[in-house]
Scaffold this active site. Structure first.
Site, mmCIF file in Angstrom:
data_model
loop_
_atom_site.group_PDB
_atom_site.id
_atom_site.type_symbol
_atom_site.label_atom_id
_atom_site.label_comp_id
_atom_site.label_asym_id
_atom_site.label_seq_id
_atom_site.Cartn_x
_atom_site.Cartn_y
_atom_site.Cartn_z
ATOM 1 N N CYS A 1 4.133 -8.463 13.886
ATOM 2 C CA CYS A 1 4.328 -9.133 15.175
ATOM 3 C C CYS A 1 4.620 -10.601 14.855
ATOM 4 O O CYS A 1 4.892 -10.938 13.699
ATOM 5 C CB CYS A 1 3.128 -8.938 16.103
ATOM 6 S SG CYS A 1 1.579 -9.629 15.499
ATOM 7 N N HIS B 1 -16.339 -3.248 -5.979
ATOM 8 C CA HIS B 1 -15.454 -3.248 -4.806
ATOM 9 C C HIS B 1 -15.613 -1.963 -3.998
ATOM 10 O O HIS B 1 -15.596 -1.990 -2.774
ATOM 11 C CB HIS B 1 -13.994 -3.425 -5.247
ATOM 12 C CG HIS B 1 -13.794 -4.695 -6.002
ATOM 13 N ND1 HIS B 1 -14.047 -5.928 -5.434
ATOM 14 C CD2 HIS B 1 -13.417 -4.924 -7.286
ATOM 15 C CE1 HIS B 1 -13.822 -6.866 -6.332
ATOM 16 N NE2 HIS B 1 -13.442 -6.289 -7.467
ATOM 17 N N HIS C 1 -9.442 -4.993 -3.710
ATOM 18 C CA HIS C 1 -10.842 -5.196 -3.326
ATOM 19 C C HIS C 1 -11.181 -4.463 -2.029
ATOM 20 O O HIS C 1 -12.224 -3.831 -1.934
ATOM 21 C CB HIS C 1 -11.130 -6.692 -3.121
ATOM 22 C CG HIS C 1 -11.061 -7.490 -4.393
ATOM 23 N ND1 HIS C 1 -11.636 -8.727 -4.518
ATOM 24 C CD2 HIS C 1 -10.481 -7.223 -5.590
ATOM 25 C CE1 HIS C 1 -11.418 -9.206 -5.732
ATOM 26 N NE2 HIS C 1 -10.706 -8.301 -6.407
ATOM 27 N N THR D 1 2.683 -13.354 14.769
ATOM 28 C CA THR D 1 1.712 -13.969 13.854
ATOM 29 C C THR D 1 1.080 -12.961 12.906
ATOM 30 O O THR D 1 0.450 -13.351 11.928
ATOM 31 C CB THR D 1 0.552 -14.580 14.670
ATOM 32 O OG1 THR D 1 -0.021 -13.508 15.446
ATOM 33 C CG2 THR D 1 1.027 -15.692 15.585
ATOM 34 N N ASP E 1 6.416 -5.358 17.180
ATOM 35 C CA ASP E 1 6.774 -5.680 18.558
ATOM 36 C C ASP E 1 8.150 -6.364 18.511
ATOM 37 O O ASP E 1 8.817 -6.383 17.467
ATOM 38 C CB ASP E 1 5.677 -6.515 19.244
ATOM 39 C CG ASP E 1 5.544 -7.921 18.660
ATOM 40 O OD1 ASP E 1 6.251 -8.246 17.681
ATOM 41 O OD2 ASP E 1 4.725 -8.706 19.183
HETATM 42 C C1 RB5 Z 1 4.495 -12.236 21.034
HETATM 43 O O1 RB5 Z 1 5.007 -13.396 21.612
HETATM 44 C C2 RB5 Z 1 3.322 -12.584 20.126
HETATM 45 O O2 RB5 Z 1 2.223 -12.889 20.906
HETATM 46 C C3 RB5 Z 1 3.017 -11.403 19.228
HETATM 47 O O3 RB5 Z 1 4.147 -11.079 18.488
HETATM 48 C C4 RB5 Z 1 1.937 -11.592 18.183
HETATM 49 O O4 RB5 Z 1 2.095 -12.784 17.496
HETATM 50 C C5 RB5 Z 1 0.562 -11.389 18.624
HETATM 51 O O5 RB5 Z 1 -0.402 -11.541 17.901
#
Ligand code: RB5
Length: 366
Positions: free
Chosen positions: A66, A134, A99, A68, A8
């Site tokens: 993304c 596994h 695994h 996180t 993203d």
């Molecule tokens: C975008 O701000 C953020 O929510 C996205 O990149 C991601 O971390 C979602 O899990």
């Protein structure tokens, strides 16, 4: 290896760095977006694009980024055949392969720096799944997955065989099977079933946000984005499904493939093929209500491919195992959607129990 990568807006910059790395490590890389870090976009859309490449066999593994890594990994793991691992160090990256057999690496650009992302990616690309205990554990995940997606089976080659079990479809299918159903009702119901099937099949079409002015205020709303559609009925019985689909997707273009089945050899003979000029850019639904020997459907798919069609699905009301096998053997990457997988073909090439000759019943020619 063929690696697909997507992010993203938050993961856009890191995606650029990792693309370079993947190339340096000697792999092919396909970037399916997003293509800018400026515009805020929705990570599930980009996860869907990348996972589609993997489940259709066009990429071996994927990297999703993304902010996180969490959103990307959750979205990716909703797709059958995807095993996404959110990794924040080399150890978890390696073990997620050895695994867990992960085929998608999810990374959080706001959690780890570029250097760490590079070493995680290198470790993940270099590791292979181990067998023994596994493998047993991974098989348990797969059997749980098979139960969750019981109406959809992935065939070798990436194409899916999806039986659409929606109650309304099954109810209407029983009426069209009945030999006493009138031509008019039969015709109406085939269109309705085709529409309902495509309603189900199209549930993952991509959307984009648009601005709309309602009589009350300005608001954000959604519009279909991405590839355009084409429906291609196999003449003549496929014609009976077109209107039902166009009622839902009026902008779809319509091509035609003319084939008939030689009554002696049961082989398809082609006499007509006219498709939209931009067929190569469209998602294509080939329509044939009865997937019997699979000869006509396979020949129709062949003709559409020959004229540049690439993203092709077959939509049949009723399929026989023999037909499914034939299409899968000839076109393993094709998704087959059907409302029923019937028992077998009889000596005359009719599906049992089936519904008789769909063309004759649609057009009242018998
Ligand atoms: C975008 O701000 C953020 O929510 C996205 O990149 C991601 O971390 C979602 O899990």
């Amino acid at each position: 290896m063929r690696i697909v990568i997507a992010s993203d807006h938050a993961g856009f910059a890191l995606k650029g760095e990792l693309k370079e790395l993947v190339r340096e490590l000697g792999h092919e890389i396909e970037d399916v977006g997003t293509y800018s870090g400026e515009k805020s976009v929705d990570y599930p859309d980009w996860s869907a694009k990348a996972t589609e490449r993997i489940v259709s066999g066009k990429a071996d593994r994927g990297i999703l980024i993304c902010g996180t890594g969490i959103g990307m990994s959750i979205a990716a793991n909703k797709v059958k055949g995807i095993y996404a691992a959110l990794c924040c160090n080399e150890f978890t990256a390696r073990v997620s392969r050895e695994h867990n057999g992960s085929n998608v690496l999810a990374l959080g650009s706001r959690v780890i720096g570029a250097e760490l992302a590079r070493s995680i990616t290198t470790a993940w690309l270099d590791s292979e799944p181990l067998e023994g205990r596994h493998l047993v554990r991974r098989q348990k995940i797969m059997s749980c997955e098979a139960e969750t997606h019981s109406n959809s089976v992935m065939a070798e080659g990436g194409g899916r065989i999806v039986i659409i079990e929606h109650p309304l479809i099954q109810h209407k299918l029983s009426i069209v099977r009945d030999k006493n159903t009138s031509v008019k009702d039969f015709r109406d119901l085939i269109q309705e079933i085709a529409g309902l099937m495509v309603y189900e099949i199209s549930r993952n079409l991509l959307l984009e946000e648009i601005d709309v002015e309602t009589p009350v205020c300005a608001t954000k709303a959604f519009s279909l984005s991405g590839k355009k559609l084409a429906v291609v009925p196999v003449l003549r019985a496929g014609l009976g499904m077109v209107e039902g689909i166009l009622r839902l997707i009026p902008n779809a273009k319509v091509g035609h493939v003319g084939l008939y089945r030689d009554p002696d050899t049961l082989q398809p003979v082609d006499y007509y093929c006219k498709l939209p000029n931009d067929i190569g850019e469209r998602d294509i639904f080939i329509l044939d209500p009865m997937l019997a020997t699979g000869g006509s459907a396979s020949a129709a798919i062949h003709h559409v491919k020959k004229r540049g069609g690439r993203r092709i699905s077959l939509v049949s009301l009723i399929a026989a195992p023999e037909g499914v096998e034939k299409v899968k053997a000839d076109h393993p990457e094709i998704d087959i959607f059907s409302a029923s997988l019937d028992s077998h073909l009889n000596d005359h090439g009719y599906i049992v129990p089936g519904l008789g000759d769909a063309g004759d019943r649609l057009f009242g020619t018998k």
